[in-house]
Design a protein around this motif. Sequence first.
Motif, PDB file in Angstrom:
ATOM      1  N   VAL A  33      -4.030  -2.963   8.955  1.00 44.48           N
ATOM      2  CA  VAL A  33      -3.778  -1.726   8.226  1.00 44.48           C
ATOM      3  C   VAL A  33      -2.407  -1.765   7.545  1.00 44.48           C
ATOM      4  O   VAL A  33      -2.281  -1.431   6.363  1.00 44.48           O
ATOM      5  N   LEU A  34      -1.373  -2.171   8.274  1.00 40.09           N
ATOM      6  CA  LEU A  34      -0.052  -2.228   7.660  1.00 40.09           C
ATOM      7  C   LEU A  34       0.009  -3.263   6.539  1.00 40.09           C
ATOM      8  O   LEU A  34       0.656  -3.041   5.521  1.00 40.09           O
ATOM      9  N   PHE A  35      -0.676  -4.383   6.723  1.00 43.02           N
ATOM     10  CA  PHE A  35      -0.707  -5.387   5.665  1.00 43.02           C
ATOM     11  C   PHE A  35      -1.378  -4.822   4.417  1.00 43.02           C
ATOM     12  O   PHE A  35      -0.902  -5.026   3.292  1.00 43.02           O
ATOM     13  N   ALA A  36      -2.486  -4.120   4.625  1.00 47.44           N
ATOM     14  CA  ALA A  36      -3.208  -3.533   3.487  1.00 47.44           C
ATOM     15  C   ALA A  36      -2.313  -2.576   2.711  1.00 47.44           C
ATOM     16  O   ALA A  36      -2.291  -2.596   1.481  1.00 47.44           O
ATOM     17  N   VAL A  37      -1.562  -1.764   3.426  1.00 48.77           N
ATOM     18  CA  VAL A  37      -0.716  -0.770   2.775  1.00 48.77           C
ATOM     19  C   VAL A  37       0.542  -1.399   2.182  1.00 48.77           C
ATOM     20  O   VAL A  37       0.881  -1.169   1.021  1.00 48.77           O
ATOM     21  N   SER A  46      -8.442   3.766   0.071  1.00 54.96           N
ATOM     22  CA  SER A  46      -8.947   2.392  -0.070  1.00 54.96           C
ATOM     23  C   SER A  46      -9.037   1.702   1.281  1.00 54.96           C
ATOM     24  O   SER A  46     -10.015   1.000   1.557  1.00 54.96           O
ATOM     25  N   VAL A  47      -8.020   1.899   2.117  1.00 57.77           N
ATOM     26  CA  VAL A  47      -8.047   1.308   3.462  1.00 57.77           C
ATOM     27  C   VAL A  47      -9.209   1.898   4.255  1.00 57.77           C
ATOM     28  O   VAL A  47      -9.970   1.180   4.910  1.00 57.77           O
ATOM     29  N   GLY A  48      -9.376   3.211   4.170  1.00 57.01           N
ATOM     30  CA  GLY A  48     -10.482   3.866   4.865  1.00 57.01           C
ATOM     31  C   GLY A  48     -11.836   3.375   4.382  1.00 57.01           C
ATOM     32  O   GLY A  48     -12.746   3.118   5.181  1.00 57.01           O
ATOM     33  N   ALA A  49     -11.983   3.221   3.076  1.00 56.07           N
ATOM     34  CA  ALA A  49     -13.248   2.727   2.517  1.00 56.07           C
ATOM     35  C   ALA A  49     -13.510   1.293   2.973  1.00 56.07           C
ATOM     36  O   ALA A  49     -14.644   0.936   3.317  1.00 56.07           O
ATOM     37  N   MET A  50     -12.454   0.459   2.978  1.00 52.50           N
ATOM     38  CA  MET A  50     -12.607  -0.931   3.415  1.00 52.50           C
ATOM     39  C   MET A  50     -13.044  -0.988   4.877  1.00 52.50           C
ATOM     40  O   MET A  50     -13.980  -1.725   5.229  1.00 52.50           O
ATOM     41  N   LEU A  51     -12.404  -0.203   5.729  1.00 51.41           N
ATOM     42  CA  LEU A  51     -12.748  -0.216   7.152  1.00 51.41           C
ATOM     43  C   LEU A  51     -14.135   0.376   7.393  1.00 51.41           C
ATOM     44  O   LEU A  51     -14.882  -0.122   8.243  1.00 51.41           O
ATOM     45  N   THR A  52     -14.501   1.395   6.642  1.00 48.04           N
ATOM     46  CA  THR A  52     -15.839   1.979   6.765  1.00 48.04           C
ATOM     47  C   THR A  52     -16.902   0.976   6.346  1.00 48.04           C
ATOM     48  O   THR A  52     -17.931   0.817   7.018  1.00 48.04           O
ATOM     49  N   ALA A  53     -16.672   0.291   5.242  1.00 50.23           N
ATOM     50  CA  ALA A  53     -17.621  -0.739   4.796  1.00 50.23           C
ATOM     51  C   ALA A  53     -17.724  -1.857   5.827  1.00 50.23           C
ATOM     52  O   ALA A  53     -18.825  -2.350   6.109  1.00 50.23           O
ATOM     53  N   ALA A  89     -11.286 -16.392   9.001  1.00 50.10           N
ATOM     54  CA  ALA A  89     -11.208 -15.267   8.057  1.00 50.10           C
ATOM     55  C   ALA A  89      -9.940 -14.455   8.303  1.00 50.10           C
ATOM     56  O   ALA A  89      -9.238 -14.077   7.361  1.00 50.10           O
ATOM     57  N   ASN A  90      -9.627 -14.208   9.568  1.00 54.90           N
ATOM     58  CA  ASN A  90      -8.416 -13.457   9.893  1.00 54.90           C
ATOM     59  C   ASN A  90      -7.161 -14.235   9.515  1.00 54.90           C
ATOM     60  O   ASN A  90      -6.185 -13.659   9.052  1.00 54.90           O
ATOM     61  N   GLY A  91      -7.186 -15.537   9.716  1.00 52.61           N
ATOM     62  CA  GLY A  91      -6.037 -16.369   9.381  1.00 52.61           C
ATOM     63  C   GLY A  91      -5.782 -16.468   7.886  1.00 52.61           C
ATOM     64  O   GLY A  91      -4.645 -16.670   7.454  1.00 52.61           O
ATOM     65  N   LEU A  92      -6.829 -16.307   7.091  1.00 50.80           N
ATOM     66  CA  LEU A  92      -6.677 -16.375   5.634  1.00 50.80           C
ATOM     67  C   LEU A  92      -6.216 -15.052   5.014  1.00 50.80           C
ATOM     68  O   LEU A  92      -5.725 -15.037   3.879  1.00 50.80           O
ATOM     69  N   GLN A  93      -6.357 -13.970   5.739  1.00 53.20           N
ATOM     70  CA  GLN A  93      -6.007 -12.656   5.189  1.00 53.20           C
ATOM     71  C   GLN A  93      -4.578 -12.574   4.643  1.00 53.20           C
ATOM     72  O   GLN A  93      -4.385 -12.025   3.553  1.00 53.20           O
ATOM     73  N   GLY A  98      -5.024 -10.368  -3.600  1.00 55.57           N
ATOM     74  CA  GLY A  98      -5.353  -9.032  -4.091  1.00 55.57           C
ATOM     75  C   GLY A  98      -6.201  -8.275  -3.087  1.00 55.57           C
ATOM     76  O   GLY A  98      -6.746  -8.863  -2.149  1.00 55.57           O
ATOM     77  N   PRO A  99      -6.346  -6.975  -3.278  1.00 54.95           N
ATOM     78  CA  PRO A  99      -7.091  -6.147  -2.325  1.00 54.95           C
ATOM     79  C   PRO A  99      -8.561  -6.524  -2.178  1.00 54.95           C
ATOM     80  O   PRO A  99      -9.115  -6.404  -1.092  1.00 54.95           O
ATOM     81  N   TRP A 100      -9.185  -6.991  -3.258  1.00 51.23           N
ATOM     82  CA  TRP A 100     -10.606  -7.340  -3.159  1.00 51.23           C
ATOM     83  C   TRP A 100     -10.816  -8.581  -2.292  1.00 51.23           C
ATOM     84  O   TRP A 100     -11.752  -8.632  -1.497  1.00 51.23           O
ATOM     85  N   VAL A 101      -9.961  -9.569  -2.462  1.00 50.33           N
ATOM     86  CA  VAL A 101     -10.050 -10.778  -1.633  1.00 50.33           C
ATOM     87  C   VAL A 101      -9.757 -10.417  -0.188  1.00 50.33           C
ATOM     88  O   VAL A 101     -10.448 -10.855   0.745  1.00 50.33           O
ATOM     89  N   PHE A 102      -8.736  -9.615   0.001  1.00 52.10           N
ATOM     90  CA  PHE A 102      -8.376  -9.172   1.348  1.00 52.10           C
ATOM     91  C   PHE A 102      -9.550  -8.441   2.008  1.00 52.10           C
ATOM     92  O   PHE A 102      -9.926  -8.744   3.141  1.00 52.10           O
ATOM     93  N   ALA A 103     -10.140  -7.486   1.285  1.00 49.33           N
ATOM     94  CA  ALA A 103     -11.275  -6.727   1.828  1.00 49.33           C
ATOM     95  C   ALA A 103     -12.456  -7.642   2.145  1.00 49.33           C
ATOM     96  O   ALA A 103     -13.138  -7.469   3.166  1.00 49.33           O
ATOM     97  N   ALA A 104     -12.687  -8.646   1.293  1.00 53.47           N
ATOM     98  CA  ALA A 104     -13.779  -9.596   1.551  1.00 53.47           C
ATOM     99  C   ALA A 104     -13.519 -10.397   2.825  1.00 53.47           C
ATOM    100  O   ALA A 104     -14.438 -10.637   3.616  1.00 53.47           O
ATOM    101  N   LEU A 105     -12.266 -10.801   3.039  1.00 52.98           N
ATOM    102  CA  LEU A 105     -11.921 -11.542   4.262  1.00 52.98           C
ATOM    103  C   LEU A 105     -12.028 -10.651   5.497  1.00 52.98           C
ATOM    104  O   LEU A 105     -12.464 -11.104   6.559  1.00 52.98           O
ATOM    105  N   VAL A 106     -11.632  -9.391   5.359  1.00 51.13           N
ATOM    106  CA  VAL A 106     -11.796  -8.442   6.463  1.00 51.13           C
ATOM    107  C   VAL A 106     -13.283  -8.310   6.791  1.00 51.13           C
ATOM    108  O   VAL A 106     -13.680  -8.356   7.959  1.00 51.13           O
ATOM    109  N   GLY A 107     -14.105  -8.174   5.756  1.00 53.88           N
ATOM    110  CA  GLY A 107     -15.550  -8.070   5.960  1.00 53.88           C
ATOM    111  C   GLY A 107     -16.145  -9.321   6.574  1.00 53.88           C
ATOM    112  O   GLY A 107     -16.992  -9.241   7.467  1.00 53.88           O
ATOM    113  N   ALA A 108     -15.705 -10.480   6.128  1.00 59.77           N
ATOM    114  CA  ALA A 108     -16.215 -11.742   6.691  1.00 59.77           C
ATOM    115  C   ALA A 108     -15.847 -11.865   8.171  1.00 59.77           C
ATOM    116  O   ALA A 108     -16.681 -12.284   8.981  1.00 59.77           O
TER     117      ALA A 108
END
Length: 183
Positions: A33-37, A46-53, A89-93, A98-108
């Motif tokens: 969360v802190l990294f995202a912000v 955006s953080v909430g949407a990413m975590l919800t997804a 995936a966590n190590g690549l975050q 950018g936020p989209w790559v980050f969100a994709a890695l969080v999702g993976a």
Amino acid sequence: MTWRLLGRPALQGVGAIVFMNGFTQGAMPVTLVLFAVEHMHMDSASVGAMLTANVTCMVLATRPATRLSDNVTSRKSIMLPAITAAAIANGLQPFSDGPWVFAALVGAGGLAQAVALPSISPLILDSVTNEERPTALAGRQMSQDLGALIGAASMGFVGQSIGIPAAMMTVAVMQLASAGVFW
């Protein structure tokens, strides 16, 4: 009985995975969360949407992962690659551009965890007798909760001392180490 259970290699490996799962969950508000912000400049929506997804994907993956776990000869054959993929995936975050790559890695990472998690309790139950089941399952929950407490506090300290990306990498390395213990 608890010490006898902890002496079994199969339960030691699963215990390492369970502890690390809790550790990762405890560290998440500090790291992810802190990294995202702070680094990805994502706003709270955006953080909430990413975590919800992420949670939605995990929920949708749980049923097929459970079915898969019930139909393989070795649950370990599912868990080991999934846990390793989550760690990668966590190590690549922290290297996201950018936020989209980050969100994709969080999702993976979340999806990989969702594949591994349904196998944990059955693997524990496969390794104990009927009379040991309550102790083993209570130990699972205690290990995960202890991991969450230690993960939050220690990664908060690491994040404050040397930076959030370092805390994220620490979690990923520890996840890989727990996969090694499990293997």
